[in-house]
Write a protein that holds these residues in place. Sequence first.
Motif, PDB file in Angstrom:
ATOM      1  N   MET A  64      32.428  31.643  38.341  1.00  0.00           N
ATOM      2  CA  MET A  64      32.156  32.594  39.413  1.00  0.00           C
ATOM      3  C   MET A  64      32.530  33.991  38.932  1.00  0.00           C
ATOM      4  N   MET A  65      32.108  34.996  39.701  1.00  0.00           N
ATOM      5  CA  MET A  65      32.447  36.389  39.402  1.00  0.00           C
ATOM      6  C   MET A  65      33.609  36.831  40.277  1.00  0.00           C
ATOM      7  N   VAL A  66      34.551  37.556  39.680  1.00  0.00           N
ATOM      8  CA  VAL A  66      35.673  38.100  40.433  1.00  0.00           C
ATOM      9  C   VAL A  66      35.222  39.368  41.140  1.00  0.00           C
ATOM     10  N   ALA A  67      35.426  39.421  42.444  1.00  0.00           N
ATOM     11  CA  ALA A  67      35.029  40.596  43.227  1.00  0.00           C
ATOM     12  C   ALA A  67      36.124  41.658  43.160  1.00  0.00           C
ATOM     13  N   PRO A  68      35.745  42.933  43.079  1.00  0.00           N
ATOM     14  CA  PRO A  68      36.759  43.989  43.060  1.00  0.00           C
ATOM     15  C   PRO A  68      37.399  44.158  44.433  1.00  0.00           C
ATOM     16  N   GLY A  73      44.340  34.839  42.878  1.00  0.00           N
ATOM     17  CA  GLY A  73      44.714  35.802  43.900  1.00  0.00           C
ATOM     18  C   GLY A  73      43.612  36.805  44.160  1.00  0.00           C
ATOM     19  N   ALA A  74      42.354  36.331  44.118  1.00  0.00           N
ATOM     20  CA  ALA A  74      41.216  37.236  44.278  1.00  0.00           C
ATOM     21  C   ALA A  74      40.053  36.489  44.915  1.00  0.00           C
ATOM     22  N   TRP A  75      39.150  37.272  45.528  1.00  0.00           N
ATOM     23  CA  TRP A  75      37.898  36.716  46.028  1.00  0.00           C
ATOM     24  C   TRP A  75      36.904  36.600  44.874  1.00  0.00           C
ATOM     25  N   VAL A  76      36.107  35.540  44.903  1.00  0.00           N
ATOM     26  CA  VAL A  76      35.108  35.306  43.864  1.00  0.00           C
ATOM     27  C   VAL A  76      33.760  35.045  44.510  1.00  0.00           C
ATOM     28  N   ALA A  77      32.710  35.345  43.756  1.00  0.00           N
ATOM     29  CA  ALA A  77      31.341  35.248  44.258  1.00  0.00           C
ATOM     30  C   ALA A  77      30.492  34.447  43.274  1.00  0.00           C
ATOM     31  N   PRO A  78      29.333  33.953  43.704  1.00  0.00           N
ATOM     32  CA  PRO A  78      28.464  33.198  42.792  1.00  0.00           C
ATOM     33  C   PRO A  78      28.073  34.017  41.566  1.00  0.00           C
ATOM     34  N   PHE A  79      27.959  33.330  40.429  1.00  0.00           N
ATOM     35  CA  PHE A  79      27.560  33.942  39.162  1.00  0.00           C
ATOM     36  C   PHE A  79      26.200  33.385  38.780  1.00  0.00           C
TER      37      PHE A  79
END
Length: 383
Positions: A264-268, A228-234
């Motif tokens: 991936m990284m979870v975006a705030p 339930g979140a946006w994720v970005a490249p790690f």
Amino acid sequence: MARDFDIIVYGATGFTGRLVAEYLVQTGATRWAMAGRSPSKLGEVRDSIGAPTDTPLVTANADDPASLKAMAERASVILTTVGPYQLYGSDLVAACAATGTAYVDLCGEPAWMRGMIDAHESAAKASGARIVFSCGFDSIPFDLGVLTLQEAAMARFRQPCPRVKGRVRTMKGGFSGGTAASLKATLAAAARDPSLLKLLASPFALTPGFSGPHQPAGLLPEYDPSLGAWVAPFIMAPINTKNVHRTNFLTGHRYGTDFVYDEMMVAPGLGDMGKAAAEAIARINPLASDKGPKPGEGPSKEERDTGHYDILFAGLMPNGDRIDCVVTGDRDPGYGSTSKMIAETALCLVESEGDGGIWTPGALLGAKLRDRLQAKAGLTFTV
């Protein structure tokens, strides 16, 4: 053959090597030595970290293979922080493989690692040398996090999760100067030899003879419905995912031959804010700036001590069942936590047995190392 030392810390005058030596002093370790090019600098570090005045100093130089072999013959385990390893590490791996000496490093250079596997795995198996790459933030929390999750899945579902998502939820503290230097050396090597690009792009670069199913690239921001979140490249995913697949490979595909894994990284933020944050993260390369630490430099003790990280591993079953594992560390990932992890890996090798070969921490040491890290190095693994 009797060895003079349990552990030799090679590169003890560097920033991370010094932290490792300081950690060994704090643990009360005995039968260890500090090694590097300059005896006088080694003596200065020994005195500044409060090591016993009789702590042995060993002279060795990456440009002198004979000195590396002589060093390897004196130790049960060589712990090296001298990177980039593709520039300074090949002769040391060869020496350890030939002399039956265990070896641990902080390598995040997959093309070089594959070259070492191809060149020295047979010799390491024959001599009994246990060569273990990637014993820092890349890739122990990820390697052991997936291992812990799959152990729990086997207990709960009687089968491993075919799909696991690694998601970095929080991380305070940067990457090390050595990590940045290693990335630059890898890119330079690929520019000289374009054939390396295919190897670097493959999730199965470290599993010779095996290629599994298609893996998510993780190169673009996306909405992850399971979180339930946006994720970005790690930025560390290209090395961590390869090591996780190698652990699966070395353990007889304990996770299955159909195993799919990404990081991936979870975006705030939620909704449009989360999307914007994920897109902003994707535009940032934390290793591209010249403002970060150079090799041999690093953050203050306060900065290391106030760093931390939290990583979620979500295991998904075909019927919709899910199991999670959370891994946390109580120091900054690039230095404080990494120095403790590699030191405990070396100590674990001293106290355990295993077959020779080129290993991952998860495949060789597994739960034994995880238990040490929880008891001594500030990591937690919670299912």
